[in-house]
Design an enzyme around this catalytic site. Structure first.
Site, PDB file in Angstrom:
ATOM      1  N   LYS A   1     -85.614   5.323 -37.553  1.00 49.77           N
ATOM      2  CA  LYS A   1     -86.917   4.718 -37.245  1.00 49.77           C
ATOM      3  C   LYS A   1     -87.123   3.479 -38.103  1.00 49.77           C
ATOM      4  O   LYS A   1     -87.080   3.537 -39.326  1.00 49.77           O
ATOM      5  CB  LYS A   1     -88.028   5.731 -37.503  1.00 49.77           C
ATOM      6  CG  LYS A   1     -89.423   5.153 -37.261  1.00 49.77           C
ATOM      7  CD  LYS A   1     -90.495   6.217 -37.302  1.00 49.77           C
ATOM      8  CE  LYS A   1     -91.875   5.598 -37.155  1.00 49.77           C
ATOM      9  NZ  LYS A   1     -92.942   6.593 -37.227  1.00 49.77           N
TER      10      LYS A   1
ATOM     11  N   ARG B   1    -101.080   2.328 -33.338  1.00 55.59           N
ATOM     12  CA  ARG B   1    -101.951   2.444 -34.513  1.00 55.59           C
ATOM     13  C   ARG B   1    -103.397   2.158 -34.130  1.00 55.59           C
ATOM     14  O   ARG B   1    -104.325   2.736 -34.706  1.00 55.59           O
ATOM     15  CB  ARG B   1    -101.466   1.523 -35.632  1.00 55.59           C
ATOM     16  CG  ARG B   1    -100.120   1.989 -36.197  1.00 55.59           C
ATOM     17  CD  ARG B   1     -99.573   1.024 -37.256  1.00 55.59           C
ATOM     18  NE  ARG B   1     -98.207   1.388 -37.631  1.00 55.59           N
ATOM     19  CZ  ARG B   1     -97.437   0.645 -38.414  1.00 55.59           C
ATOM     20  NH1 ARG B   1     -97.898  -0.508 -38.905  1.00 55.59           N
ATOM     21  NH2 ARG B   1     -96.220   1.039 -38.713  1.00 55.59           N
TER      22      ARG B   1
ATOM     23  N   GLU C   1     -78.553   7.459 -41.599  1.00 53.45           N
ATOM     24  CA  GLU C   1     -79.770   8.288 -41.486  1.00 53.45           C
ATOM     25  C   GLU C   1     -79.589   9.372 -40.420  1.00 53.45           C
ATOM     26  O   GLU C   1     -79.946  10.527 -40.627  1.00 53.45           O
ATOM     27  CB  GLU C   1     -80.981   7.418 -41.109  1.00 53.45           C
ATOM     28  CG  GLU C   1     -81.565   6.601 -42.254  1.00 53.45           C
ATOM     29  CD  GLU C   1     -82.421   7.452 -43.198  1.00 53.45           C
ATOM     30  OE1 GLU C   1     -82.487   8.687 -43.011  1.00 53.45           O
ATOM     31  OE2 GLU C   1     -83.022   6.868 -44.118  1.00 53.45           O
TER      32      GLU C   1
ATOM     33  N   LYS D   1     -85.817   4.578 -32.725  1.00 54.00           N
ATOM     34  CA  LYS D   1     -87.160   4.065 -32.478  1.00 54.00           C
ATOM     35  C   LYS D   1     -87.396   2.781 -33.245  1.00 54.00           C
ATOM     36  O   LYS D   1     -87.101   2.761 -34.441  1.00 54.00           O
ATOM     37  CB  LYS D   1     -88.172   5.125 -32.911  1.00 54.00           C
ATOM     38  CG  LYS D   1     -89.609   4.694 -32.790  1.00 54.00           C
ATOM     39  CD  LYS D   1     -90.531   5.777 -33.279  1.00 54.00           C
ATOM     40  CE  LYS D   1     -91.936   5.252 -33.245  1.00 54.00           C
ATOM     41  NZ  LYS D   1     -92.868   6.094 -33.931  1.00 54.00           N
TER      42      LYS D   1
ATOM     43  N   SER E   1     -95.148   1.828 -28.073  1.00 57.08           N
ATOM     44  CA  SER E   1     -96.387   1.262 -27.534  1.00 57.08           C
ATOM     45  C   SER E   1     -96.300  -0.246 -27.281  1.00 57.08           C
ATOM     46  O   SER E   1     -96.758  -0.734 -26.251  1.00 57.08           O
ATOM     47  CB  SER E   1     -97.546   1.580 -28.467  1.00 57.08           C
ATOM     48  OG  SER E   1     -97.286   1.107 -29.782  1.00 57.08           O
TER      49      SER E   1
HETATM   50  C1  PBG Z   1     -96.262   7.547 -37.170  1.00 59.09           C
HETATM   51  C2  PBG Z   1     -95.822   7.212 -35.797  1.00 59.09           C
HETATM   52  C3  PBG Z   1     -95.871   5.922 -35.276  1.00 59.09           C
HETATM   53  C4  PBG Z   1     -95.439   6.002 -33.952  1.00 59.09           C
HETATM   54  C5  PBG Z   1     -95.123   7.346 -33.688  1.00 59.09           C
HETATM   55  N1  PBG Z   1     -95.359   8.078 -34.863  1.00 59.09           N
HETATM   56  C6  PBG Z   1     -96.351   4.656 -35.872  1.00 59.09           C
HETATM   57  C7  PBG Z   1     -95.942   4.287 -37.228  1.00 59.09           C
HETATM   58  O1  PBG Z   1     -94.883   4.680 -37.730  1.00 59.09           O
HETATM   59  O2  PBG Z   1     -96.721   3.558 -37.847  1.00 59.09           O
HETATM   60  C8  PBG Z   1     -95.363   4.815 -33.045  1.00 59.09           C
HETATM   61  C9  PBG Z   1     -95.217   5.059 -31.602  1.00 59.09           C
HETATM   62  C10 PBG Z   1     -95.527   3.894 -30.737  1.00 59.09           C
HETATM   63  O3  PBG Z   1     -95.721   2.747 -31.188  1.00 59.09           O
HETATM   64  O4  PBG Z   1     -95.584   4.116 -29.527  1.00 59.09           O
HETATM   65  N2  PBG Z   1     -95.786   8.666 -37.769  1.00 59.09           N
END
Ligand code: PBG
Length: 324
Positions: A196, A206, A234, A249, A275
């Site tokens: 990630k 967010r 990782e 991700k 997103s």
């Molecule tokens: C946080 C989390 C995030 C997303 C999924 N889990 C955002 C972040 O790491 O700040 C993002 C998913 C998306 O943008 O669709 N644990």
């Protein structure tokens, strides 16, 4: 010329015979947002077509998705600001919004797999995925693990089928696996957000949860987007620690990572089409600059082509409707 590759593209019939990858509802996981109250379907402005649902409406949405052939949803809670603190205590409240929502879904639609998110940010007054040392501002790894493990157990008790640690703390997959096993949740899977990245494509998510970091950024735990060997490191660590499924991700800007991981591991691989990737297409389509449906199919197919077995995507419902 004896060799003419265009012969295999001369009509739709031959194109469908030689087609290497297709996307169906079997490949899709639908992320959904839940909030408190009843009768609420609150649109998320930076994600046209996506909503924050109260539990009663959420359950209806889940049934609809199941009827469309979607086998798994990934649930995220929008927690009331007054319930947030630096320890994310609300995340282990068995009567909190999240466990209630998980139970309601499993009661109404037992065949739908429910994947739940393990990270502190939706519950944290600091907006970070880990515990923030109040003196130094540092994200403290090992203290966070304890919180994540109790969070995972709370979710498993509520009926979660797949735990999704999205926090990027070191050692969390192994720690959560042992905690789950100790509580006799051997059957609960872990889909680890294993590679990630610290990405700007999470912005609309967010907004949806009001979960942006109050100070600093997430670069001490999420990965540097300049790196690829680190992503494999990782992911292989998570595999060793007991992850059942690995995830990359964001998705679209990281197809190279998916392809490399496909070579490096025999575990199933998921991509999170995040997103911001959804918002880009929707925004351009609203302006009449892109055909949203065609771009969706092309983009989702690219994940399969890169080596993914499944994709978490806000397009899940649209794609399932289209591929019926
Ligand atoms: C946080 C989390 C995030 C997303 C999924 N889990 C955002 C972040 O790491 O700040 C993002 C998913 C998306 O943008 O669709 N644990």
């Amino acid at each position: 010329m004896k060799i003419r590759p265009r012969r295999n593209r001369k009509n739709e019939a031959i194109r469908s015979l030689v087609r290497e990858n297709i996307v169906t509802a079997n490949d899709l996981i639908a992320p959904l947002f839940v909030l408190g109250g009843t009768g609420i379907k609150d649109p998320i402005s930076s994600m046209p077509g996506q909503f924050r649902f109260s539990v009663d409406i959420l359950v209806k949405e889940v049934k609809e998705l199941h009827n469309l052939g979607i086998k798994c949803i990934s649930l995220f809670p929008a927690i009331d600001e007054v319930l947030k603190d630096s320890w994310a205590k609300e995340s282990t409240n068995p009567n909190g919004l999240y466990p209630q929502a998980i139970k309601a879904i499993k009661d109404a639609c037992p065949d739908m797999m429910v994947m739940t998110d393990v990270a502190m940010d939706p519950y944290s007054s600091d907006g970070h995925d880990g515990f923030v040392d109040p003196k130094t501002g540092e994200i403290v790894n090992d203290q966070t693990l304890e919180i994540l493990a109790s969070m995972a157990i709370t979710q498993a008790q509520a009926g979660s089928d797949i735990i999704g640690p999205s926090d990027m703390m070191d050692g969390r997959v192994g720690f959560i696996r042992s905690a789950l096993d100790q509580e006799s949740f051997q059957g609960v899977s872990i889909m680890s957000y294993s590679s990630k990245y610290a990405s700007s494509f999470y912005g609309p998510f967010r907004d949806a949860l009001d979960s942006a970091p109050k100070s600093g950024d997430k670069k001490t735990y999420q990965m540097d987007f300049s790196n690829s060997r680190e992503a494999i490191r990782e992911a292989l660590l998570d595999e060793k620690e007991g992850a059942d499924i690995l995830m990359v991700k964001p998705g679209l800007p990281y197809l190279d990572i998916i392809a490399k991981l496909r070579e490096a591991s025999n575990l199933p691989i998921a991509a999170y089409n995040v997103s911001g990737e959804y918002a880009m297409i929707k925004a351009a389509a609203e302006k009449g600059w892109l055909d949203s449906e065609k771009c969706m199919v092309e983009m989702l197919t690219s994940f399969k082509r890169a080596g993914c077995d499944m994709v978490l995507t806000y397009f899940a419902k649209e794609m399932a409707l289209l591929s019926r």
